[in-house]
Design a protein around this motif. Structure first.
Motif, PDB file in Angstrom:
ATOM      1  N   SER A 286      42.346  29.635  31.632  1.00 26.48           N
ATOM      2  CA  SER A 286      42.576  28.507  32.661  1.00 26.48           C
ATOM      3  C   SER A 286      41.884  28.915  33.791  1.00 26.48           C
ATOM      4  N   VAL A 287      41.458  27.823  34.497  1.00 26.45           N
ATOM      5  CA  VAL A 287      40.583  28.346  35.824  1.00 26.45           C
ATOM      6  C   VAL A 287      41.338  29.257  36.778  1.00 26.45           C
ATOM      7  N   ASP A 288      40.507  30.265  37.170  1.00 25.28           N
ATOM      8  CA  ASP A 288      40.999  31.100  38.241  1.00 25.28           C
ATOM      9  C   ASP A 288      42.324  31.858  37.479  1.00 25.28           C
ATOM     10  N   GLU A 289      42.427  31.908  36.410  1.00 23.40           N
ATOM     11  CA  GLU A 289      43.269  33.008  35.843  1.00 23.40           C
ATOM     12  C   GLU A 289      42.713  34.437  35.647  1.00 23.40           C
TER      13      GLU A 289
ATOM     14  N   PRO B 127      35.809  31.186  37.020  1.00 26.05           N
ATOM     15  CA  PRO B 127      35.643  29.778  37.627  1.00 26.05           C
ATOM     16  C   PRO B 127      35.267  28.815  36.668  1.00 26.05           C
ATOM     17  N   GLU B 128      34.710  29.256  35.785  1.00 28.47           N
ATOM     18  CA  GLU B 128      34.161  27.971  34.589  1.00 28.47           C
ATOM     19  C   GLU B 128      33.840  28.775  33.309  1.00 28.47           C
TER      20      GLU B 128
ATOM     21  N   PHE C 128      29.154  37.832  34.406  1.00 25.30           N
ATOM     22  CA  PHE C 128      29.568  36.523  33.665  1.00 25.30           C
ATOM     23  C   PHE C 128      28.786  35.648  34.510  1.00 25.30           C
ATOM     24  N   ASN C 129      28.057  34.871  33.741  1.00 19.94           N
ATOM     25  CA  ASN C 129      27.015  33.851  34.015  1.00 19.94           C
ATOM     26  C   ASN C 129      25.968  34.410  35.045  1.00 19.94           C
ATOM     27  N   GLY C 130      25.721  35.879  34.935  1.00 15.09           N
ATOM     28  CA  GLY C 130      24.798  36.383  35.828  1.00 15.09           C
ATOM     29  C   GLY C 130      25.482  36.946  37.267  1.00 15.09           C
ATOM     30  N   THR C 131      27.039  36.573  37.286  1.00 15.19           N
ATOM     31  CA  THR C 131      27.352  37.272  38.464  1.00 15.19           C
ATOM     32  C   THR C 131      28.133  38.585  38.151  1.00 15.19           C
ATOM     33  N   SER C 132      28.230  39.560  38.680  1.00 13.10           N
ATOM     34  CA  SER C 132      28.739  40.720  38.573  1.00 13.10           C
ATOM     35  C   SER C 132      30.231  40.850  38.494  1.00 13.10           C
ATOM     36  N   VAL C 133      30.946  41.484  37.586  1.00 16.87           N
ATOM     37  CA  VAL C 133      32.429  41.627  37.498  1.00 16.87           C
ATOM     38  C   VAL C 133      32.514  43.062  37.846  1.00 16.87           C
ATOM     39  N   LEU C 134      31.909  44.059  36.971  1.00 14.93           N
ATOM     40  CA  LEU C 134      32.148  45.321  37.078  1.00 14.93           C
ATOM     41  C   LEU C 134      30.888  46.151  36.879  1.00 14.93           C
ATOM     42  N   ASP C 135      30.428  47.046  37.888  1.00 15.56           N
ATOM     43  CA  ASP C 135      29.311  47.964  37.546  1.00 15.56           C
ATOM     44  C   ASP C 135      29.878  49.391  37.491  1.00 15.56           C
ATOM     45  N   ALA C 136      30.157  50.367  36.455  1.00 18.45           N
ATOM     46  CA  ALA C 136      30.698  51.310  36.452  1.00 18.45           C
ATOM     47  C   ALA C 136      29.658  52.658  36.127  1.00 18.45           C
TER      48      ALA C 136
END
Lengths: 109, 148
Positions: A16-19, A83-84, A56-64
């Motif tokens: 769900s959104v923002d989960e 968000p989507e 996710f959709n081009g936006t960074s989540v994690l860079d390790a």
């Protein structure tokens, strides 16, 4: 060169959104530390995955950035807030220049 | 097989492992100048800023790791932008550096690491306000993971 490198990623099918969703990733790779010696006493050269990124959709989540102290078959677990609906892109960068990728979709409602 | 002989066998096994690890310990000293020291890692991460001990970063690790080749650990630092992980007793202290992006859900990550011997593992987080906090955990390692 590492053989049989295979990424495995577990992403839920929907959220769900923002989960906050937990993502588990693993890639089969020997992660040769550069510390070991072979039978003749020669150092086995370092060969590891040195970087892992999740987008996710081009936006960074994690860079390790990974060092030789990460175990064989590097496993990384992290969380993301979506968000989507869209696609995850996971990328592993090998010391030898190889790049391994995996893409997974998730429905967000 | 009696319990006693099994114990004896284990003791011998541990001894052999310890011996086998000796060359790699020596090697680590030889190649020390190649890798960054723990202090250099920290300086590079913090840019020389002061690191406070305390809340803000949490390191979850087993007290005793039977197999140093794969020790599960997790770090959690709510609101942090980056976390640096170091294994102070390894031939090369660097473990990982996690940079959390915009979509990161909670600023936490779990992975599995190698530990050469019983040692402290340190996590330093860069918090949202730009300050740095550190925490450490002592992990007892039964069989080292330095690949000897």
């Amino acid at each position: 060169m590492a053989d049989n490198v295979k990424p495995r990623v577990r992403v839920p099918k929907s959220a769900s959104v923002d989960e906050v969703v937990v993502i588990k990733t693993l890639i089969s790779h020997p992660m040769e530390s550069g510390q070991r010696k072979d039978r003749d006493g020669n150092t086995i050269p370092r060969s590891i995955i040195n970087r892992f990124t999740a987008e996710f959709n081009g936006t960074s989540v994690l860079d390790a950035t990974l060092e030789p102290a990460i175990s064989t078959n590097p496993y990384i677990e992290f969380s993301v807030k979506l968000p989507e609906s869209g696609d995850f892109k996971f990328t592993w960068y090998d010391d030898d220049g190889s790049v391994y990728e995996d893409v997974q979709s998730i429905e967000v409602a | 097989m009696t319990l006693l002989t099994r114990r004896a066998a284990l003791a011998v096994g541990a001894g052999v492992t310890a011996l086998a690890m000796m060359p790699s310990v020596l090697l680590a000293q030889d190649t020390a100048e190649e890798g960054l020291s723990a202090e250099e890692f920290i300086n590079e991460f913090t840019g020389g800023a002061e690191v406070a001990d305390g809340d803000g970063v949490k390191l979850t690790a087993p007290e005793i790791a039977e197999n140093g080749n794969t020790v599960p650990i997790s770090v959690d630092a709510p609101g942090a932008s980056e976390i640096l992980l170091l294994a102070m007793g390894n031939p090369t202290p660097g473990v990982a550096r996690f940079s959390f992006g915009e979509l990161s859900g909670s600023q936490s990550a779990s992975t599995r690491i190698r530990l050469a011997e019983t040692q402290d593992v340190v996590a330093i987080a860069k918090l949202a306000d730009g300050n740095f906090v550190r925490t450490s955990a002592n992990i007892k390692v039964t069989i080292g993971g330095c690949g000897g």
